[in-house]
Structure formats: structure tokens, C-alpha cells
Design a protein around this motif. Structure first.
Motif, PDB file in Angstrom:
ATOM      1  N   THR A   1       0.806  -1.215   0.000  1.00  0.00           N
ATOM      2  CA  THR A   1       0.000   0.000   0.000  1.00  0.00           C
ATOM      3  C   THR A   1       0.842   1.269   0.000  1.00  0.00           C
ATOM      4  OG1 THR A   1      -0.186  -0.010   2.400  1.00  0.00           O
ATOM      5  CG2 THR A   1      -1.918  -1.146   1.151  1.00  0.00           C
TER       6      THR A   1
ATOM      7  N   ASN B   1       2.071   6.937  -1.333  1.00  0.00           N
ATOM      8  CA  ASN B   1       0.850   6.270  -0.885  1.00  0.00           C
ATOM      9  C   ASN B   1       0.200   5.614  -2.099  1.00  0.00           C
ATOM     10  OD1 ASN B   1      -1.572   5.466   0.168  1.00  0.00           O
ATOM     11  ND2 ASN B   1      -2.254   7.500   0.792  1.00  0.00           N
TER      12      ASN B   1
ATOM     13  N   SER C   1      -2.353   3.515  -1.881  1.00  0.00           N
ATOM     14  CA  SER C   1      -3.710   3.086  -1.551  1.00  0.00           C
ATOM     15  C   SER C   1      -4.735   4.085  -2.100  1.00  0.00           C
ATOM     16  CB  SER C   1      -3.870   2.962  -0.027  1.00  0.00           C
ATOM     17  OG  SER C   1      -3.866   4.238   0.570  1.00  0.00           O
TER      18      SER C   1
ATOM     19  N   GLN D   1      -3.458   8.556   3.973  1.00  0.00           N
ATOM     20  CA  GLN D   1      -2.774   7.763   4.997  1.00  0.00           C
ATOM     21  C   GLN D   1      -1.725   8.620   5.695  1.00  0.00           C
ATOM     22  OE1 GLN D   1      -3.300   4.424   6.016  1.00  0.00           O
ATOM     23  NE2 GLN D   1      -1.925   5.117   7.623  1.00  0.00           N
TER      24      GLN D   1
ATOM     25  N   GLU E   1      -0.004  -3.213   7.358  1.00  0.00           N
ATOM     26  CA  GLU E   1       1.190  -2.991   6.535  1.00  0.00           C
ATOM     27  C   GLU E   1       2.406  -2.856   7.440  1.00  0.00           C
ATOM     28  OE1 GLU E   1       3.121  -2.602   2.907  1.00  0.00           O
ATOM     29  OE2 GLU E   1       0.971  -2.834   3.133  1.00  0.00           O
TER      30      GLU E   1
END
Length: 159
Positions: free
Chosen positions: A46, A76, A78, A82, A144
Motif C-alpha cells: 500500500t 501512498n 492506496s 494515509q 502494513e
């Protein structure tokens, strides 16, 4: 009649063979490609973190210290925003590590570069050493693992 494409064997009335060495080989290549694609998609991470050297000279003398500059590039991968915690350490106990921003928030499918400055007193410098930058996702999903990006602190060979 209509014009058709046929081999001389087919025109002579022989049966068409579908299982040949090349069709078996092409099928094997197709299956190998499918297995490779499945393995690659199963290892999707991710985020990624890379340690890059800052542009310019590899080190600088700053008074009684030797200073080296890096930046960690956090991407990032994903589909949601985040937050990441960043810290640095290395193989030298005398080195000082400065990460100006301890946590960063990265938007989906974007990256951010954070500077990392490393300095060591000239008298304590004994040679090049490894610098590690630890990047850990922060928040609800802790599935993760931490990424550790590494680089080399470079200094003058004579101290």
C-alpha cells in the motif's frame, strides 16, 4: 466458389491437427504469464519509501561537524489518505539525525519528500556508515509492516 486459406495438407484431404508442439508451447507461456501476474498482484504493497541523496555534494563541513543530506520519498499507493510516522537511525552512535516532520499525511496515489539531515562530529567520524529511515503507517489499519529505507553517510576519508 469462395477463396479460402488452407495448407497443402488440408487441400489434399488430410485431417487438421490442432495439438502441435507450438500450440503446447504457447499454452505453457500463457499459463506461466498468468501465474506470474497472480503472484505479482498478491504482493501489492500500500506504500513505498525510498531514501534519496539530496542534490549537490555528498557531504559538507559545518563547523566541527560533517553533514550529509537525504530525503525520504513516501508514496501512498492506496485509495485513501494515509498518515505515516518517520524516524531515522544509523550505525554510528555519535551521529545526530534530524527529521523535521515526524508524521506526514499523504493523499491517495501521491508522494511526498521529507528531508533527513545527518551530522557527526569530525573527531568522531571513523568512515562511512549506514543510515536507516523507518516509515510506518499510522492509524486504524496496522496490517502494513514498517518499511526501512537505507543509504550511506559519506564523509571525507581523512576525517
Amino acid at each position: 466458389g469462395l477463396v479460402r486459406y488452407a495448407s497443402t495438407s488440408a487441400l489434399a484431404g488430410s485431417k487438421t491437427r490442432f495439438v502441435r508442439a507450438r500450440t503446447v508451447l504457447y499454452t505453457a507461456f500463457l499459463l506461466a504469464g498468468l501465474v506470474a501476474a497472480a503472484a505479482a498482484s498478491g504482493r501489492h504493497e500500500t506504500f513505498e519509501a525510498n531514501l534519496l541523496r539530496l542534490p549537490g555534494p555528498p557531504y559538507a563541513f559545518d563547523g566541527a561537524d560533517i553533514r550529509d543530506g537525504f530525503e525520504v520519498h513516501v508514496v501512498n499507493k492506496s485509495s485513501h489518505e494515509q498518515m505515516y510516522a518517520i524516524r531515522a537511525d544509523g550505525d554510528s552512535a555519535d551521529a545526530a539525525f534530524v527529521v523535521p516532520v515526524a508524521t506526514v499525511t499523504v493523499q491517495p496515489l501521491e508522494g511526498m519528500r521529507i528531508p533527513v539531515l545527518v551530522s557527526i562530529p569530525r573527531a568522531a567520524y571513523r568512515g562511512d556508515f549506514t543510515v536507516r529511515v523507518h516509515v510506518q503507517p499510522v492509524g486504524d489499519d496496522h496490517s502494513e509492516p514498517e518499511h526501512v529505507a537505507t543509504g550511506r553517510f559519506l564523509g571525507a576519508k581523512g576525517g
